[in-house]
Design an enzyme around this catalytic site. Structure first.
Site, PDB file in Angstrom:
ATOM      1  N   ASP A   1      21.223   3.236  48.063  1.00 22.89           N
ATOM      2  CA  ASP A   1      20.354   4.144  48.539  1.00 22.89           C
ATOM      3  C   ASP A   1      21.127   5.490  48.307  1.00 22.89           C
ATOM      4  OD1 ASP A   1      19.212   1.884  49.474  1.00 22.89           O
ATOM      5  OD2 ASP A   1      19.072   2.521  51.596  1.00 22.89           O
TER       6      ASP A   1
ATOM      7  N   CYS B   1      11.732 -11.625  32.819  1.00 25.83           N
ATOM      8  CA  CYS B   1      10.741 -11.025  33.784  1.00 25.83           C
ATOM      9  C   CYS B   1       9.463 -11.525  33.125  1.00 25.83           C
ATOM     10  CB  CYS B   1      10.827  -9.435  33.621  1.00 25.83           C
ATOM     11  SG  CYS B   1      10.603  -8.617  31.992  1.00 25.83           S
ATOM     12  N   THR B   2       9.500 -11.730  31.634  1.00 27.02           N
ATOM     13  CA  THR B   2       8.259 -12.252  31.017  1.00 27.02           C
ATOM     14  C   THR B   2       8.119 -13.519  30.730  1.00 27.02           C
ATOM     15  OG1 THR B   2       9.461 -11.485  28.941  1.00 27.02           O
ATOM     16  CG2 THR B   2       7.802  -9.958  29.757  1.00 27.02           C
TER      17      THR B   2
ATOM     18  N   LYS C   1      23.826   2.857  36.523  1.00 26.19           N
ATOM     19  CA  LYS C   1      24.301   1.869  37.622  1.00 26.19           C
ATOM     20  C   LYS C   1      23.910   0.550  37.151  1.00 26.19           C
ATOM     21  CE  LYS C   1      24.230  -0.675  41.261  1.00 26.19           C
ATOM     22  NZ  LYS C   1      24.620  -1.922  40.793  1.00 26.19           N
TER      23      LYS C   1
ATOM     24  N   ASN D   1      19.728  -9.674  33.763  1.00 16.80           N
ATOM     25  CA  ASN D   1      19.545 -10.713  32.685  1.00 16.80           C
ATOM     26  C   ASN D   1      19.281 -10.113  31.284  1.00 16.80           C
ATOM     27  OD1 ASN D   1      17.207  -9.097  33.122  1.00 16.80           O
ATOM     28  ND2 ASN D   1      15.869 -10.814  32.883  1.00 16.80           N
ATOM     29  N   TYR D   2      19.385  -8.858  31.179  1.00 17.57           N
ATOM     30  CA  TYR D   2      19.540  -8.102  29.907  1.00 17.57           C
ATOM     31  C   TYR D   2      20.546  -6.881  30.058  1.00 17.57           C
ATOM     32  CZ  TYR D   2      15.696 -10.836  27.523  1.00 17.57           C
ATOM     33  OH  TYR D   2      15.019 -11.669  26.690  1.00 17.57           O
TER      34      TYR D   2
ATOM     35  N   GLU E   1      10.548  -1.269  36.142  1.00 21.59           N
ATOM     36  CA  GLU E   1      10.037  -2.596  35.429  1.00 21.59           C
ATOM     37  C   GLU E   1      10.425  -3.539  36.476  1.00 21.59           C
ATOM     38  OE1 GLU E   1      11.086  -1.641  30.851  1.00 21.59           O
ATOM     39  OE2 GLU E   1      12.711  -2.715  32.211  1.00 21.59           O
TER      40      GLU E   1
HETATM   41  P1  NAP Z   1      17.711  -6.863  41.723  1.00 24.24           P
HETATM   42  O1  NAP Z   1      18.559  -7.547  42.488  1.00 24.24           O
HETATM   43  O2  NAP Z   1      16.553  -6.240  42.013  1.00 24.24           O
HETATM   44  O3  NAP Z   1      18.817  -5.968  41.078  1.00 24.24           O
HETATM   45  C1  NAP Z   1      18.405  -4.698  39.715  1.00 24.24           C
HETATM   46  C2  NAP Z   1      19.373  -3.755  40.084  1.00 24.24           C
HETATM   47  O4  NAP Z   1      19.239  -2.906  41.228  1.00 24.24           O
HETATM   48  C3  NAP Z   1      20.765  -4.034  40.122  1.00 24.24           C
HETATM   49  O5  NAP Z   1      21.480  -2.964  39.385  1.00 24.24           O
HETATM   50  C4  NAP Z   1      21.128  -3.930  41.702  1.00 24.24           C
HETATM   51  O6  NAP Z   1      22.642  -3.664  41.702  1.00 24.24           O
HETATM   52  C5  NAP Z   1      20.287  -2.878  42.081  1.00 24.24           C
HETATM   53  N1  NAP Z   1      20.078  -2.396  43.228  1.00 24.24           N
HETATM   54  C6  NAP Z   1      20.110  -3.292  44.240  1.00 24.24           C
HETATM   55  N2  NAP Z   1      19.885  -2.736  45.528  1.00 24.24           N
HETATM   56  C7  NAP Z   1      19.622  -1.438  45.326  1.00 24.24           C
HETATM   57  C8  NAP Z   1      19.377  -0.256  46.043  1.00 24.24           C
HETATM   58  N3  NAP Z   1      18.985  -0.420  47.316  1.00 24.24           N
HETATM   59  N4  NAP Z   1      19.331   0.875  45.298  1.00 24.24           N
HETATM   60  C9  NAP Z   1      19.559   1.039  44.141  1.00 24.24           C
HETATM   61  N5  NAP Z   1      19.696  -0.075  43.241  1.00 24.24           N
HETATM   62  C10 NAP Z   1      20.036  -1.499  43.900  1.00 24.24           C
HETATM   63  O7  NAP Z   1      16.876  -7.570  40.345  1.00 24.24           O
HETATM   64  P2  NAP Z   1      17.936  -8.771  39.311  1.00 24.24           P
HETATM   65  O8  NAP Z   1      18.294  -9.910  40.167  1.00 24.24           O
HETATM   66  O9  NAP Z   1      19.298  -7.928  38.725  1.00 24.24           O
HETATM   67  O10 NAP Z   1      17.021  -8.871  38.037  1.00 24.24           O
HETATM   68  C11 NAP Z   1      16.075 -10.066  38.202  1.00 24.24           C
HETATM   69  C12 NAP Z   1      14.486  -9.354  38.856  1.00 24.24           C
HETATM   70  O11 NAP Z   1      14.178  -8.308  37.849  1.00 24.24           O
HETATM   71  C13 NAP Z   1      13.535 -10.284  38.404  1.00 24.24           C
HETATM   72  O12 NAP Z   1      12.542  -9.988  39.673  1.00 24.24           O
HETATM   73  C14 NAP Z   1      12.866  -9.747  37.230  1.00 24.24           C
HETATM   74  O13 NAP Z   1      11.568 -10.184  37.032  1.00 24.24           O
HETATM   75  C15 NAP Z   1      13.249  -8.190  37.293  1.00 24.24           C
HETATM   76  N6  NAP Z   1      13.220  -7.944  35.789  1.00 24.24           N
HETATM   77  C16 NAP Z   1      12.053  -7.223  35.275  1.00 24.24           C
HETATM   78  C17 NAP Z   1      11.980  -6.625  34.042  1.00 24.24           C
HETATM   79  C18 NAP Z   1      10.584  -5.990  33.442  1.00 24.24           C
HETATM   80  O14 NAP Z   1      10.815  -5.606  32.544  1.00 24.24           O
HETATM   81  N7  NAP Z   1       9.748  -5.939  34.190  1.00 24.24           N
HETATM   82  C19 NAP Z   1      13.088  -7.019  33.251  1.00 24.24           C
HETATM   83  C20 NAP Z   1      13.924  -7.592  33.701  1.00 24.24           C
HETATM   84  C21 NAP Z   1      14.068  -8.123  34.969  1.00 24.24           C
HETATM   85  P3  NAP Z   1      23.415  -4.899  42.307  1.00 24.24           P
HETATM   86  O15 NAP Z   1      23.439  -5.780  41.111  1.00 24.24           O
HETATM   87  O16 NAP Z   1      24.920  -4.391  42.652  1.00 24.24           O
HETATM   88  O17 NAP Z   1      22.795  -5.430  43.576  1.00 24.24           O
HETATM   89  O1  G3H Z   2      13.248  -9.785  31.485  1.00 23.52           O
HETATM   90  C1  G3H Z   2      12.553  -8.713  31.004  1.00 23.52           C
HETATM   91  C2  G3H Z   2      12.697  -8.517  29.741  1.00 23.52           C
HETATM   92  O2  G3H Z   2      12.161  -7.031  29.436  1.00 23.52           O
HETATM   93  C3  G3H Z   2      11.980  -9.590  28.718  1.00 23.52           C
HETATM   94  O3  G3H Z   2      12.145  -9.351  27.476  1.00 23.52           O
HETATM   95  O4  G3H Z   2      10.265 -10.889  26.737  1.00 23.52           O
HETATM   96  O5  G3H Z   2      11.980  -9.972  25.165  1.00 23.52           O
HETATM   97  O6  G3H Z   2      12.664 -11.544  26.671  1.00 23.52           O
HETATM   98  P1  G3H Z   2      11.704 -10.442  26.498  1.00 23.52           P
END
Ligand code: NAP
Ligand code: G3H
Length: 479
Positions: free
Chosen positions: A218, A287-288, A180, A157-158, A253
């Site tokens: 992994d 996420c926020t 990665k 998403n970012y 995060e």
């Molecule tokens: P995701 O599916 O968990 O993927 C995140 C990253 O992990 C991708 O690069 C993914 O690669 C990789 N990945 C997947 N399986 C893995 C493994 N077994 N080992 C190592 N890496 C692995 O998340 P997303 O869909 O990209 O993002 C959305 C989620 O992120 C939401 O839940 C959101 O709330 C959270 N998020 C949190 C924050 C925060 O600051 N708290 C900020 C942004 C997003 P692939 O794409 O190749 O699968």
């Molecule tokens: O998706 C998670 C980002 O860290 C949120 O940043 O609150 O500036 O959109 P933002």
């Protein structure tokens, strides 16, 4: 960086291809192919990590002032290319034009701030005489040193900001980085890697690894030469990584279910503006994002009316237009959100705005009278759906807010600062916003989640400190 729209990986300062067939990146806007990325195998990953380990030695000895100069250069190049990169973001992750440009500009500011903050990284001396039983005969010289090779894993998403917010602090602290990116978003993130490469980063200090996380993830996270994992993504994947990676320090995060608590004395116009922008920007894929509203019954009708008016004004369409709501990242993501909407309708939530879907495009949905039996009360939709839960008083709001598995941020809307502090102190989250939507920035603020929302603290200085460690050298004086 690419040949015939096939993007390569940055290895030792060169762009290289893998043996495996590449992965097709499909645009969420129209389901057409936008390019291909490499699908690295374990042997190639191993070569990359081994080289990053070797390259770190010289980089770790490079004066911080020189490292900072390269980061400043990278920020300049990023800004010079913001329009080209914004088009890539629009096509690859369907981020609207305004948000795409703002992500890039904010990232350039982040890199510059990090470069300057790094210059203030310093150690300390600790004397022995303060500790019982010791005289003034020992001095511990404590400096901060790099941790080694940082594995940065970024989400879709970012792809620029959440890659740079790992890379820049890691680099200024003297680490090398293996990056990665999320598969969907990788083309944008590879562009960022090229920006750092062009800025004059020495060979091997920043390297990229692409391929499906489910296939090579992994192997990377358990590689013996990875000294730190900086991950942003879902709680599910974060928990999995933490369970297999062993004794490697980590920053995580993860997901969120940020609540906006609206008290009966709140300025409802301002509150509604904040909630709408917090819930629906980038179609709720933050996420926020505000992911639930807990409002005191007395003002619920009035708040819902104001939210409805604003939801109906949201512009829906394609990212290149000036719109608020764009197609979700994949059809699976849209299916998931649709399932949450259907569950809420079936369980009796009041649908305030019309529910409609065209491909990956989910029209913004506002629900009133959501109950805690409904999935939408607890799950993270990562889409444009906002549930309103009516509560009898602030204690009930706190109870529901804290019953979530997540603990990223919360907002409180009230004119009563004493009540705001009372509630803020009780909320189990990393950050509480008073009279503002939940949001990460400014990026020098500490940013953290508790419970399933994360581990450790990000934010410029916090990230630099996390990815460096104290090194103590003790002088023993004879007397
Ligand atoms: P995701 O599916 O968990 O993927 C995140 C990253 O992990 C991708 O690069 C993914 O690669 C990789 N990945 C997947 N399986 C893995 C493994 N077994 N080992 C190592 N890496 C692995 O998340 P997303 O869909 O990209 O993002 C959305 C989620 O992120 C939401 O839940 C959101 O709330 C959270 N998020 C949190 C924050 C925060 O600051 N708290 C900020 C942004 C997003 P692939 O794409 O190749 O699968
Ligand atoms: O998706 C998670 C980002 O860290 C949120 O940043 O609150 O500036 O959109 P933002």
């Amino acid at each position: 960086m690419k040949n015939n729209n096939i993007y390569k990986n940055l290895y030792n300062g060169e762009w290289i291809e893998s043996i495996n067939p590449p992965i097709d990146i499909i645009s969420p806007i129209d389901n057409t192919s936008f390019g291909k990325i490499q699908s690295m195998n374990e042997k190639e990953v191993n070569t990359t990590v081994t080289n990053a380990k070797l390259s770190q030695i010289t980089w770790g000895e490079t004066p911080i002032n020189e490292r900072a100069g390269i980061l400043h250069k990278a920020a300049e190049i990023l800004l010079e290319n913001k329009h080209e990169l914004s088009l890539i973001l629009q096509k690859e992750i369907a981020k609207d034009k305004k948000s795409s440009l703002s992500e890039i500009e904010r990232t350039a500011d982040f890199i510059k701030f990090t470069a300057d903050e790094g210059k203030h990284l310093h150690g300390e001396t600790v004397g022995s005489e303060n500790f019982p039983g010791f005289k003034k005969n020992k001095i511990s010289f404590v400096t901060r040193v790099p941790v080694g090779v940082v594995l940065a894993i970024s989400p879709f998403n970012y792809p620029i900001n959440l890659a740079a917010s790992k890379i820049a602090p890691a680099l200024i602290a003297g680490n090398s980085v293996v990056l990665k990116p999320a598969t969907q978003g990788a083309i944008s993130t590879l562009y960022l890697a090229e920006v750092f490469n062009k800025a004059g980063l020495p060979k091997g200090v920043l390297n990229t690894i692409t391929g499906k996380g489910s296939v090579i993830g992994d192997y990377i996270v358990t590689h013996k030469d990875i000294n730190f994992i900086n991950f942003t993504g879902s709680s599910e994947v974060g928990r999995h990584i933490a369970s297999i990676a062993g004794m490697v320090p980590m920053l995580m995060e993860l997901g969120g279910k940020d609540a906006a608590l609206v008290l009966k004395d709140a300025d409802l116009e301002k509150t509604a503006d904040n909630i709408i922008s917090g819930a629906f920007s980038y179609s709720g894929q933050r996420c926020t994002a505000v992911k639930r509203v807990l409002v005191e019954e007395e003002v619920a009708d009035s708040l819902v009316e104001k939210l409805k008016e604003r939801v109906e004004k949201l512009k829906i369409g394609s990212p290149e237009d000036e719109v608020d709501i764009t197609p979700l990242i994949s059809s699976e993501a849209a299916d998931y959100v649709e399932g949450l909407i259907e569950d809420a309708i079936a369980k009796g939530a009041s649908l305030i705005t019309r529910s409609k879907r065209k491909g990956n495009l989910i029209y913004p949905v506002l629900f009133d009278k959501v109950t805690t039996e409904m999935k939408i009360a607890w799950e993270e939709p990562f889409g444009p759906v906002l549930p309103v839960i009516r509560v009898k008083d602030i204690d009930e709001a706190i109870k529901i807010a804290n019953a979530s598995q997540y603990g990223l941020q919360s907002s409180i809307f009230t004119k009563d600062i004493d009540k705001a502090f009372y509630i803020a102190n009780k909320l189990e989250v990393g950050t509480v916003q008073i009279n503002n939507k939940t949001e990460r920035g400014p990026d020098n603020f500490p940013f953290l989640g508790v419970k399933s929302s994360g581990m450790g603290t990000q934010g410029v200085r916090y990230s630099i400190e996390a990815m460096s460690r104290p090194k103590a050298i003790v002088i023993n004086i004879e007397n």
